[in-house]
Write an enzyme that holds these catalytic residues in place. Sequence first.
Site, PDB file in Angstrom:
ATOM      1  N   LYS A 146     -52.477 136.250  23.990  1.00 30.82           N
ATOM      2  CA  LYS A 146     -52.274 134.819  23.619  1.00 30.82           C
ATOM      3  C   LYS A 146     -50.857 134.664  23.269  1.00 30.82           C
ATOM      4  O   LYS A 146     -50.520 133.238  23.261  1.00 30.82           O
ATOM      5  CB  LYS A 146     -53.265 134.515  22.570  1.00 30.82           C
ATOM      6  CG  LYS A 146     -54.821 134.877  22.596  1.00 30.82           C
ATOM      7  CD  LYS A 146     -55.620 134.384  21.318  1.00 30.82           C
ATOM      8  CE  LYS A 146     -57.090 134.648  21.671  1.00 30.82           C
ATOM      9  NZ  LYS A 146     -57.468 135.387  20.491  1.00 30.82           N
ATOM     10  N   ASP A 176     -41.864 145.286  21.857  1.00 27.78           N
ATOM     11  CA  ASP A 176     -41.673 146.174  20.573  1.00 27.78           C
ATOM     12  C   ASP A 176     -41.638 147.537  20.886  1.00 27.78           C
ATOM     13  O   ASP A 176     -40.739 148.111  21.513  1.00 27.78           O
ATOM     14  CB  ASP A 176     -42.755 145.596  19.821  1.00 27.78           C
ATOM     15  CG  ASP A 176     -42.897 146.153  18.239  1.00 27.78           C
ATOM     16  OD1 ASP A 176     -41.508 146.581  17.883  1.00 27.78           O
ATOM     17  OD2 ASP A 176     -43.889 146.457  17.679  1.00 27.78           O
ATOM     18  N   PHE A 183     -41.382 141.667  10.717  1.00 31.43           N
ATOM     19  CA  PHE A 183     -42.303 141.039  11.478  1.00 31.43           C
ATOM     20  C   PHE A 183     -42.311 139.631  11.340  1.00 31.43           C
ATOM     21  O   PHE A 183     -42.180 139.119  10.432  1.00 31.43           O
ATOM     22  CB  PHE A 183     -44.016 141.612  10.845  1.00 31.43           C
ATOM     23  CG  PHE A 183     -45.042 141.481  11.670  1.00 31.43           C
ATOM     24  CD1 PHE A 183     -45.194 142.108  12.863  1.00 31.43           C
ATOM     25  CD2 PHE A 183     -45.657 140.320  11.705  1.00 31.43           C
ATOM     26  CE1 PHE A 183     -46.102 142.175  13.497  1.00 31.43           C
ATOM     27  CE2 PHE A 183     -46.792 140.003  12.647  1.00 31.43           C
ATOM     28  CZ  PHE A 183     -47.019 140.992  13.637  1.00 31.43           C
ATOM     29  N   ASP A 200     -48.529 135.833  16.291  1.00 36.19           N
ATOM     30  CA  ASP A 200     -49.458 135.904  15.100  1.00 36.19           C
ATOM     31  C   ASP A 200     -49.270 137.007  14.282  1.00 36.19           C
ATOM     32  O   ASP A 200     -48.689 137.983  14.701  1.00 36.19           O
ATOM     33  CB  ASP A 200     -50.634 135.784  15.869  1.00 36.19           C
ATOM     34  CG  ASP A 200     -51.161 137.033  16.370  1.00 36.19           C
ATOM     35  OD1 ASP A 200     -50.334 137.775  17.176  1.00 36.19           O
ATOM     36  OD2 ASP A 200     -52.211 137.665  15.892  1.00 36.19           O
TER      37      ASP A 200
HETATM   38  P1  IMP Z   1     -45.689 146.774  21.790  1.00 38.65           P
HETATM   39  O1  IMP Z   1     -46.911 147.349  22.732  1.00 38.65           O
HETATM   40  O2  IMP Z   1     -45.442 147.784  20.722  1.00 38.65           O
HETATM   41  O3  IMP Z   1     -44.449 146.600  22.898  1.00 38.65           O
HETATM   42  O4  IMP Z   1     -46.380 145.337  21.416  1.00 38.65           O
HETATM   43  C1  IMP Z   1     -46.154 144.281  21.971  1.00 38.65           C
HETATM   44  C2  IMP Z   1     -47.123 143.402  21.298  1.00 38.65           C
HETATM   45  O5  IMP Z   1     -47.169 143.405  19.968  1.00 38.65           O
HETATM   46  C3  IMP Z   1     -46.657 141.903  21.333  1.00 38.65           C
HETATM   47  O6  IMP Z   1     -47.078 141.118  22.517  1.00 38.65           O
HETATM   48  C4  IMP Z   1     -47.302 141.141  20.110  1.00 38.65           C
HETATM   49  O7  IMP Z   1     -48.682 140.675  20.248  1.00 38.65           O
HETATM   50  C5  IMP Z   1     -47.321 142.085  18.923  1.00 38.65           C
HETATM   51  N1  IMP Z   1     -45.937 142.324  17.914  1.00 38.65           N
HETATM   52  C6  IMP Z   1     -44.881 143.099  18.211  1.00 38.65           C
HETATM   53  N2  IMP Z   1     -44.169 142.585  17.155  1.00 38.65           N
HETATM   54  C7  IMP Z   1     -44.387 141.921  16.509  1.00 38.65           C
HETATM   55  C8  IMP Z   1     -44.030 140.635  15.691  1.00 38.65           C
HETATM   56  O8  IMP Z   1     -42.778 140.977  15.099  1.00 38.65           O
HETATM   57  N3  IMP Z   1     -44.760 139.598  15.418  1.00 38.65           N
HETATM   58  C9  IMP Z   1     -45.936 139.454  16.033  1.00 38.65           C
HETATM   59  N4  IMP Z   1     -46.343 140.064  17.004  1.00 38.65           N
HETATM   60  C10 IMP Z   1     -45.771 141.263  17.425  1.00 38.65           C
HETATM   61 MG    MG Z   2     -50.339 139.597  18.949  1.00 36.96          MG
END
Ligand code: IMP
Ligand code: MG
Length: 185
Positions: A47, A107, A157, A164
């Site tokens: 979302k 991330d 974060f 969210d």
């Molecule tokens: P990844 O698989 O670790 O790259 O995670 C990506 C997903 O993690 C994003 O689409 C977000 O939903 C969540 N995410 C990662 N860092 C943050 C943050 O700082 N704030 C909020 N959501 C985050």
């Molecule tokens: Mg998320």
Amino acid sequence: MISNNMLDDIKDVLFSKEDLDEMVKRMGKQISEDYKDKNLLLVSILKGSVIIMADLMREITIPAEIDFMSVSSYGNDTKSSGRVRIIKDLDKDIAGYDVLLVEDILDSGKTLSYLMSILATRNPRSIKICTMFDKPHRREVESIKADYAGGIVPDEFIVGYGLDYAQKYRNLPFVGILKEKVYSE
Ligand code: IMP
Ligand code: MG
């Protein structure tokens, strides 16, 4: 007025609404140039990317189609588990499309790495990544890079503008750093 209980959880404002508008305009302009002879399909990863998607598509001046996909990887935690589940798949057959994945934040890269590997088997003409925010120093999957990024963010974060924590704060019009006490409690 934004209710105080949301604002009380924010340590610092990282990007104002004006900063965010500027970042989206810049990406929209670049994408419009890069995709002018292509068959652009914007894919919003729900979302978190709903707000960036709505803003970005209006900054794109060339024909484009849209679709949505929903995956889950986090639960209520602040770190990626590495397990990604498709909750809602695309409506469209993406064969022949130049797919641009629209994400809120990149991330570890695990979510997009998994998604790219699934979508690549469906014969799109190309797949690229547009993310509002990038945390490059947190990357665990080295092959995943942002082709378009609104802003680089520190290892904190962040919430707001679609992002969210435990499904809340998405409706903040700016992006703020969440106080640690909110997720360590
Ligand atoms: P990844 O698989 O670790 O790259 O995670 C990506 C997903 O993690 C994003 O689409 C977000 O939903 C969540 N995410 C990662 N860092 C943050 C943050 O700082 N704030 C909020 N959501 C985050
Ligand atoms: Mg998320």
